[in-house]
Every structure is written in C-alpha cells, then in structure tokens.
Design a protein around this motif. Sequence first.
Motif, PDB file in Angstrom:
ATOM      1  N   GLU A   9       3.572   5.860  -5.454  1.00 33.15           N
ATOM      2  CA  GLU A   9       3.566   6.021  -6.912  1.00 33.15           C
ATOM      3  C   GLU A   9       2.421   6.921  -7.363  1.00 33.15           C
ATOM      4  O   GLU A   9       2.586   7.737  -8.285  1.00 33.15           O
ATOM      5  CB  GLU A   9       3.459   4.643  -7.568  1.00 33.15           C
ATOM      6  N   ARG A  10       1.275   6.788  -6.713  1.00 31.24           N
ATOM      7  CA  ARG A  10       0.139   7.642  -7.080  1.00 31.24           C
ATOM      8  C   ARG A  10       0.426   9.104  -6.750  1.00 31.24           C
ATOM      9  O   ARG A  10       0.082  10.001  -7.530  1.00 31.24           O
ATOM     10  CB  ARG A  10      -1.117   7.164  -6.357  1.00 31.24           C
ATOM     11  N   GLU A  47      -3.228  12.220   0.470  1.00 37.56           N
ATOM     12  CA  GLU A  47      -2.469  11.029   0.081  1.00 37.56           C
ATOM     13  C   GLU A  47      -1.247  10.846   0.975  1.00 37.56           C
ATOM     14  O   GLU A  47      -0.928   9.727   1.405  1.00 37.56           O
ATOM     15  CB  GLU A  47      -2.043  11.140  -1.391  1.00 37.56           C
ATOM     16  N   SER A  88       2.780  10.421  -9.399  1.00 37.86           N
ATOM     17  CA  SER A  88       2.111  10.665 -10.689  1.00 37.86           C
ATOM     18  C   SER A  88       1.210  11.897 -10.613  1.00 37.86           C
ATOM     19  O   SER A  88       1.166  12.707 -11.548  1.00 37.86           O
ATOM     20  CB  SER A  88       1.301   9.433 -11.089  1.00 37.86           C
ATOM     21  N   ILE A  89       0.508  12.045  -9.477  1.00 35.14           N
ATOM     22  CA  ILE A  89      -0.346  13.233  -9.318  1.00 35.14           C
ATOM     23  C   ILE A  89       0.503  14.493  -9.275  1.00 35.14           C
ATOM     24  O   ILE A  89       0.166  15.522  -9.877  1.00 35.14           O
ATOM     25  CB  ILE A  89      -1.209  13.105  -8.050  1.00 35.14           C
ATOM     26  N   SER A 138       2.259   1.682  -3.513  1.00 34.68           N
ATOM     27  CA  SER A 138       1.247   2.092  -4.499  1.00 34.68           C
ATOM     28  C   SER A 138       0.799   3.533  -4.270  1.00 34.68           C
ATOM     29  O   SER A 138       0.650   4.306  -5.218  1.00 34.68           O
ATOM     30  CB  SER A 138       0.049   1.144  -4.435  1.00 34.68           C
ATOM     31  N   ILE A 139       0.602   3.908  -2.998  1.00 36.66           N
ATOM     32  CA  ILE A 139       0.195   5.292  -2.718  1.00 36.66           C
ATOM     33  C   ILE A 139       1.318   6.256  -3.066  1.00 36.66           C
ATOM     34  O   ILE A 139       1.080   7.358  -3.594  1.00 36.66           O
ATOM     35  CB  ILE A 139      -0.206   5.440  -1.237  1.00 36.66           C
ATOM     36  N   SER A 181       0.832  -1.212   0.000  1.00 40.18           N
ATOM     37  CA  SER A 181       0.000   0.000   0.000  1.00 40.18           C
ATOM     38  C   SER A 181       0.865   1.259   0.000  1.00 40.18           C
ATOM     39  O   SER A 181       0.565   2.224  -0.708  1.00 40.18           O
ATOM     40  CB  SER A 181      -0.923   0.002   1.217  1.00 40.18           C
TER      41      SER A 181
END
Length: 659
Positions: free
Chosen positions: A292-293, A395, A296-297, A289-290, A286
């Motif tokens: 990486e998000r 996030e 990207s954001i 993945s968070i 998790s």
Amino acid sequence: MRNYFVTLQSETGMKIVKRLHIFMLQTFLPLFAMTFLIVLFIVLMQFLWKYIDQLVGKGLGMDVIGELFFYAALSMVPMALPLAILLASLMTFGNLGEKFELTAMKASGISLIRVMAPLMVVVGLLSIGAFFFQNNVLPKAQVKMWTLLFSVRQKSPEVEIPENVFYDQIPGYNLLVKEKNKDTGMLYDVMIYDVNRGDNVTILLADSAQMAMTPEMSHLYLHLYEGEQFENLREQRTNDRNVPFRRETFFDKQILIPFDANFNRLDEQGMRQQYVGKNITELHQSIDSIGERVDSIGNLFARDLRRDASSVLPKPDMINITLTDGSIDEYAVKRREELKRQSEELSKAARPLSIDSILNSMPPAQAAQLVGQAIGVSREHQNVNEFKSLTIDEEKKSIRRHEIELIKKYTLSVACIIFFFIGAPLGAIIRKGGLGTPLVVSIFLFLIYYIFDNTGYKLARDGRWPVEAGIWLSTMILAPLGAYVTWKAMNDSSVFDGDRYKNFFRRMLGLRSSRHVPLKEVIIRDIDIERGKKMLEIVSSRCVGLANSLIPAKNLLKSYFNYYVVGVDTKKIHVVADEINRTIDYLSDCRDPRVVMKLSNIPIIRVLWVYFPTPWKWLGYVMLPLLPVSVPLWLYGERCLRNLRNDLEKTAKICEEIF
C-alpha cells in the motif's frame, strides 16, 4: 477350520508387519539423531569460522559465547535437517540392502513402500514440526542471534597494547609503547596521540606509565611518569603561519580516557521489525502495508510528474515586449498572449503541447535560450526522479525479502519429504551401508540442492525472477528426481548399471561392439548340417539383398532427399539381425572349432536411430531446409549406413566360408 487358518495367518502377518515397523524405526531413528548432530556441528563450525574475527579479543564470557552458539545452532537447523534426513535414509536402506535384509523382505511379499511406511510417518511428523519451527521458533532465534552478534560487534576489544606498534583500538587515541614489563604491567617510552579534535593533535610523551580500567569498566586509567605534553591552543588555518601551542612538563600525571569495556546488549525491538523476525501472519501484514505504501508513493510521484509537465515551457512573463528604443513589440505581445492561451489549455487538458510549434514561432536566440533552460530543468527533474525511483526500488526490495521469508516457511518441510524420497530409494538401489558411499552421494545431492537454492534465492532477491519461481527452483528440480528413483526402486530397476548406460551411448553414437561366441566344452545336441546350410543360405541372401537396397543414389541432392523423406526400412534390418542371431545360436553347438571362430567374426547388426531419423514424412520435409542441423546429421547417418552395408557384406562372406 479354514476361517481359523485365515485368521491365524492374518494375525501372524500383522505381527510380522508390526515387528518390521518397529525394526525400521529402531534402525532409522539412531542414525538420524547421529547424522543430524554431526551435520549441525559442521554447519555450526562454518558459522564460527565466518564470524571468528568478530569474537576474538573482545573479552566475552563463556555465557555470552554459549548463548550465541545456541541461537546460531537453532538458526542452522533449516540447513542441517534435510541433509540429515537424506544421509540417514541412505544409510538405513543401504545397510538393509548390503545385508540382504531388504531382499528378504521383498521375497516375503513386502513391498518397498510398505517397508518405508513407518519412516514416511516419521518424516511427515518431522516436516510438520519443521514448519512450526520455521514459523514460531526460528524468527525468535534469529532475532536473538543477530542482536547478540551486533552487540558483540560493537563491544570494544580488550586493551592489549603491543610493543613498537601504534595501537589504534582506543577511539580517538593512538598509543606507541617501546617496551613492556609483562610481570608488573609497566609501560616504557610511551607516546600518546589524542586525535579527538581533528588536526589539533595533543601529544603526550612519558618515560613510563601504568594502565588500568576503572571499576565500572567505563574509562581507561593512565598514570604517566616524567614526560611532556604538547597541545595547540587554537585551530590552525591554511593562512596561519604561526600557531600558538602549550608545552607542559610533568613528573606525575593521571588521565582518564573514555573506553567502555562492558558488554552492552542492543535492543531486540529493531531486529524484530526485520523480515527475519516475523512469522507468517506478520509477514503477510508487512507485505500488505509495504505494498500500500508503494502504491501511494507511486501515485504521489505520478501526480508530481503530471503537475511538472509544463515546467520546461517558457512562462509568459519571460517574453520581453519592450524594444531597445522603448516602443512596444507587437509580435512579442501576440506571442505572450499565445503562450498564455496554450498554458491555460495545458492546465485544463493536462496533455503535452507541440514544442516544435512554440520554438518555430520564436526568434532563434530566444529559442536557444529557452532550450538551454529546458535542458537544465529536465536534468534537475531527472535527478529528482532517479532519487524517487531508488526509493520505490528499496520498497520493492523489502517486499521481495518479506515474500522470500514467507515462502521459506514452507520450503523446509517440502525439502525434508523430497530428500527422504531420494535417499531411501537410492539406498535400496545402491545397497551400500556405512558412511562411505552414502556420505559421498548425500554431499553431492545436497550440493546440487544448495547451488540451485542459492541461485534461485539471489535471482528472486534481485528481482530478476519472480519470487515464487526462485525460491521453489531447487524443489522443482529435485522433486522429479525423487519420483524417478522411487519408481525405479519399486520396480527393482538397475539405475547404476554401468553396462546399461554404456550400451545406450553405444547405440546413440553408433559405436561398434565385437561378438564373442565361446567354444563349448560339452555339447548336448549336435547340429543338423543340412539345416545349418539352409540357415546360412537364407542369412547370406538376405544380407546381400539388404546391402544392395542400402546403396545411396549417386546424386547427392537425391541422396539427401531420400535420407529424410524416403528413409530406410528398419523393420528389414530387425528381421535380418534376428535371423543372424538365431543362426549363430544354432551353429554355436558345432563341434568344429573353425566354425565357432568364424561365427565370432560375424559383426553385430545394430538398428540405430540415425538410419532413419524422421519416421514421419512431414518431419522429413521440415528437416530438409534446416541445413546447419540436417547436413551434419545426414553425413553422419550416411557413414553409419555405409558401415551397416559393410557389416552385411562381411556377414554374407563369412556365411559362404562357413558353408
């Protein structure tokens, strides 16, 4: 024969150690089980008082309440386990010390670490079990507990309508009952407000009514007798003066009100996706993945910022090239071409232009209009960017929550070990068994741990501290304490000796203490008068010489300089103090009580750190310019030196009187 006795002694020692280990386990394990259950019960009662308002009046069965308490008890294990280990180890070694069993073990040549060895193995196994419990059992228990608790929160309460009070626990309805018959369940003078349609309230009045639940427990059944119903026929508006309504008179009316009184469990899948329901592997996934998000954001937002960098600049088409008389404004044409060129350069170079040069080349009215438009666009972009920033912050907060839960998988095991190495040595030092002193000490230490743990957690959760520093804060504070008390207990040091700390603060603060020389009833050896006189002469001369050397300079600046740079020879003070003590020890065997009384009047010569606080010359030069610190210290040091001179002069005078 010798080898036989050595072998026999070795076997006997092994048997003693084995019995000792069994004895320690038999002493510790029952106390640990008892304290763990007691502490778990206390924290479970804390959970009950915290959520009791959400459980009362819901008509929950004992199976649901028991299941909720079971999962809550599992969730409270990380809080109860370290405190139970601390309290049990304190009580175990406190009982051994109070009954002198620990003293007997040490007298037999068995060290404290050897005594603690079997319990160290037990606590180590408990720490390993605590880690697997945190990783495998606790996430599932927390998912069950929170899902069940949220399900209980959403369950409708039991319908228990009070008298003469509006009851609003039925969604969309308000009920008022003037009187109730508790034997038959009949309600009298009933008023019902149906507010499901907003301002268009439907009102029902009844002389009496009966209430019951449908068999499937999904609707509330009302049987009304002799009443009226008022209802608006269309929606009321502010410009309407008259609103038509319908009035109905009835003698017997039955209505159904939607009211789900069943206990419906929520789906656990949503809670499993939260950080509390994940193990170490899932938390790592998790976090990645968070992260990486978030990256990207962030890249997307940065690209939008670069793309919108020229949005506040005027467009070439905004410049009017036609004058009022219909002719072409050549200046406006040139300005439009220049603006096109600059826009093309901006799109190619992706760098900001010189806004001042653009505004200076425009008429004042058009420049003011352009600035106003730019301010409006900038405010719009500011609102958009603030919203994007909040998204990024949420996030990042989620990442911190996952990282906190990941580190907590290890902190429980470490806390168990640390609390054992605090409790066992403290019990050996305090030597008080039972529940009195160990309970007070345990609560005090656990409060320190709990305060620092909560403080670090909040600082890490809010992003003020790194997550690792915040979550490990309590461990970093208590680990040195555990090492210190273990070292003190192994060396039989008196940690809780009040006189020791009293004397330490006396030396630090320069407080005086009186000398007491007792008059001996039985004297084995008589003193030599000539030797005593000689010793008194030596003490008197050295006291006078040392007192004269401590006279400060008349110039304050010179005295201030000498205090930090030249200083006082503390070795001479040590020599004089030792000589005084030897003389008093010798003359205390005198048969004349007047001499003993005079010896008691001799002051105690102390060697204080304020006599010369800078033993290195470079440190003295550093202290000289630090006036806010050095001047008060100098004044206090001069006062202590003046007291020392007075004590030396008083000692010399008493020596002359004794002589």
